[in-house]
Design a protein around this motif. Structure first.
Motif, short mmCIF file in Angstrom:
data_model
loop_
_atom_site.label_atom_id
_atom_site.label_comp_id
_atom_site.label_asym_id
_atom_site.label_seq_id
_atom_site.Cartn_x
_atom_site.Cartn_y
_atom_site.Cartn_z
N ASN A 17 18.04 -62.25 -22.38
CA ASN A 17 16.27 -61.66 -21.33
C ASN A 17 16.04 -60.35 -20.88
OD1 ASN A 17 14.53 -63.67 -19.10
ND2 ASN A 17 16.09 -63.00 -17.49
N HIS A 18 17.04 -59.71 -21.09
CA HIS A 18 17.20 -58.80 -20.28
C HIS A 18 16.75 -57.51 -21.63
CE1 HIS A 18 20.98 -58.71 -17.80
NE2 HIS A 18 19.95 -59.26 -17.42
N THR A 19 16.14 -58.11 -22.92
CA THR A 19 15.75 -57.72 -24.15
C THR A 19 14.34 -57.76 -23.77
OG1 THR A 19 17.59 -57.81 -25.64
CG2 THR A 19 15.38 -57.71 -26.62
N ILE A 25 7.98 -54.17 -20.54
CA ILE A 25 7.83 -53.37 -20.10
C ILE A 25 7.17 -51.59 -20.99
CG2 ILE A 25 8.66 -51.55 -18.61
CD1 ILE A 25 10.96 -53.02 -17.38
N LEU A 26 7.72 -51.46 -22.48
CA LEU A 26 7.71 -50.78 -23.23
C LEU A 26 6.79 -51.41 -23.99
CD1 LEU A 26 11.15 -50.24 -25.30
CD2 LEU A 26 10.00 -48.84 -23.46
N ILE A 27 5.85 -52.31 -24.13
CA ILE A 27 4.88 -52.55 -24.56
C ILE A 27 3.98 -51.90 -23.74
CG2 ILE A 27 3.36 -54.95 -25.70
CD1 ILE A 27 6.37 -55.91 -26.52
N PHE A 28 4.28 -52.24 -22.36
CA PHE A 28 2.90 -52.59 -21.43
C PHE A 28 2.63 -50.87 -21.47
CE2 PHE A 28 1.90 -50.59 -17.09
CZ PHE A 28 0.31 -52.11 -17.38
N LEU A 30 3.17 -48.80 -24.15
CA LEU A 30 2.44 -48.08 -25.49
C LEU A 30 0.67 -48.87 -25.23
CD1 LEU A 30 5.06 -49.46 -27.86
CD2 LEU A 30 4.13 -47.34 -26.60
N VAL A 31 0.76 -50.28 -24.92
CA VAL A 31 -0.87 -50.24 -24.23
C VAL A 31 -1.47 -49.23 -23.36
CG1 VAL A 31 -2.45 -52.64 -23.39
CG2 VAL A 31 -0.08 -53.05 -25.00
N GLU A 32 -1.11 -48.57 -22.82
CA GLU A 32 -1.21 -48.42 -21.36
C GLU A 32 -1.66 -46.96 -22.53
OE1 GLU A 32 -2.82 -48.33 -18.42
OE2 GLU A 32 -3.26 -49.61 -19.31
N ILE A 33 -0.72 -46.05 -23.56
CA ILE A 33 -0.65 -45.02 -24.28
C ILE A 33 -1.93 -44.67 -25.51
CG2 ILE A 33 -0.16 -43.25 -25.58
CD1 ILE A 33 2.98 -43.80 -24.46
N THR A 34 -2.93 -45.79 -25.44
CA THR A 34 -2.98 -46.09 -26.72
C THR A 34 -4.29 -46.36 -26.11
OG1 THR A 34 -2.78 -48.53 -27.23
CG2 THR A 34 -1.14 -46.63 -27.83
N GLY A 35 -4.97 -47.59 -24.73
CA GLY A 35 -6.06 -47.37 -24.21
C GLY A 35 -5.65 -47.36 -23.29
N SER A 36 -6.00 -49.25 -22.52
CA SER A 36 -6.05 -49.22 -21.32
C SER A 36 -5.80 -50.99 -20.92
CB SER A 36 -7.37 -49.10 -19.95
OG SER A 36 -6.95 -49.74 -19.13
N CYS A 37 -5.09 -51.22 -20.08
CA CYS A 37 -4.80 -53.29 -20.52
C CYS A 37 -5.73 -53.41 -19.91
CB CYS A 37 -3.57 -52.86 -19.57
SG CYS A 37 -3.68 -52.94 -17.67
N GLU A 38 -6.88 -53.08 -19.09
CA GLU A 38 -7.96 -53.47 -18.13
C GLU A 38 -9.03 -53.68 -19.88
OE1 GLU A 38 -8.93 -51.57 -15.22
OE2 GLU A 38 -7.61 -51.79 -14.29
N ASP A 39 -8.68 -53.29 -21.20
CA ASP A 39 -10.27 -53.30 -21.59
C ASP A 39 -9.92 -54.15 -22.39
OD1 ASP A 39 -11.64 -53.04 -23.86
OD2 ASP A 39 -11.20 -50.53 -24.06
N ALA A 66 0.25 -62.69 -27.16
CA ALA A 66 0.06 -62.16 -25.73
C ALA A 66 1.06 -63.00 -24.75
CB ALA A 66 -0.89 -63.61 -25.75
N MET A 67 1.68 -63.24 -25.63
CA MET A 67 3.77 -63.12 -23.66
C MET A 67 4.10 -62.15 -23.41
SD MET A 67 5.58 -66.35 -25.54
CE MET A 67 6.51 -66.54 -24.39
N PHE A 68 4.33 -60.85 -24.59
CA PHE A 68 4.30 -59.86 -24.21
C PHE A 68 3.41 -58.60 -23.48
CE2 PHE A 68 7.14 -61.70 -27.38
CZ PHE A 68 8.34 -60.96 -26.89
N LEU A 69 1.99 -59.42 -23.00
CA LEU A 69 1.20 -58.01 -22.63
C LEU A 69 0.54 -58.53 -21.05
CD1 LEU A 69 -1.01 -58.88 -25.91
CD2 LEU A 69 -0.04 -56.44 -25.33
#
Length: 207
Positions: A17-19, A25-28, A30-39, A66-69
């Motif tokens: 569960n902790h993993t 959190i890490l994928i969120f 990375l998504v924000e660094i490379t673009g936007s989660c709202e895109d 999709a479960m990690f985004l």
């Protein structure tokens, strides 16, 4: 040193569960660094569950990715906070492998049910979030609690039913929420726990 030992001890209590939480959190980030989660297009590139991508192009991996985004920090925070408490308890009582099976099979199954529903009603959307797996964990823990006479650790069946009801109600009264994934995850989690959970029999001393 004591803080490190405490962190390790905390991690070992529910490593799967902790993993999962850490990866979300890490994928969120990375998504924000490379673009936007709202895109939406950016989220699709990262593996969000697009109905047409899954139903027509057979990109079934999206049921898991999709479960990690998540579409916002609040979206991520709400899911991870519930998962921290519910998932930890369920993993302690089921074990690592069975908990992982309930979380991922329940979450992916919930996303698949959502795709079937969207195709049926001709509604083609892009969805993401750990909520299918989170609801699978809630459903799984609900079964475990029921099997333990309505109480296990700090949870009661009444508390879990209220949590499930309020979460489903919030989804039904809000826009942009994948209610089919929530309901599907809850039901699938309960059913998988029915298959995987075996209550330990208390040992009776021989006199």
């Amino acid at each position: 040193m004591n803080e490190f030992k405490s962190a390790v001890a905390f991690w070992k209590k529910a490593p799967v569960n902790h993993t999962i939480i850490l990866l979300n959190i890490l994928i969120f980030i990375l998504v924000e660094i490379t673009g936007s989660c709202e895109d939406v297009r950016h989220m699709l590139r990262w593996g969000a569950a697009g109905t047409l991508d899954i139903a027509q192009d057979h990109e079934y991996y999206r049921l898991i990715t999709a479960m990690f985004l998540h579409f916002s920090l609040q979206h991520l925070g709400n899911n991870m906070l519930v998962l921290l408490f519910i998932g930890d308890c369920l993993e302690r009582n089921l074990g690592k492998v069975r908990y992982a099976l309930i979380y991922f099979l329940g979450g992916a199954g919930a996303n698949l049910l959502s795709v079937f529903h969207e195709v049926y009603v001709n509604e083609y959307v892009v969805s993401a979030g750990a909520s299918g797996g989170v609801f699978a964990a809630i459903g799984g823990l609900l079964y475990v609690v029921v099997r333990n006479k309505g109480h296990i650790e700090n949870f009661t069946s009444r508390q879990l039913l209220i949590l499930a009801f309020l979460s489903l109600y919030h989804g039904l009264t809000s826009t942009g929420v994948n209610n089919m994934a929530h309901l599907g995850g809850l039901v699938l989690g309960f059913l998988f726990a029915l298959l995987f959970y075996h209550r330990r029999k208390s040992s009776i001393p021989v006199r």
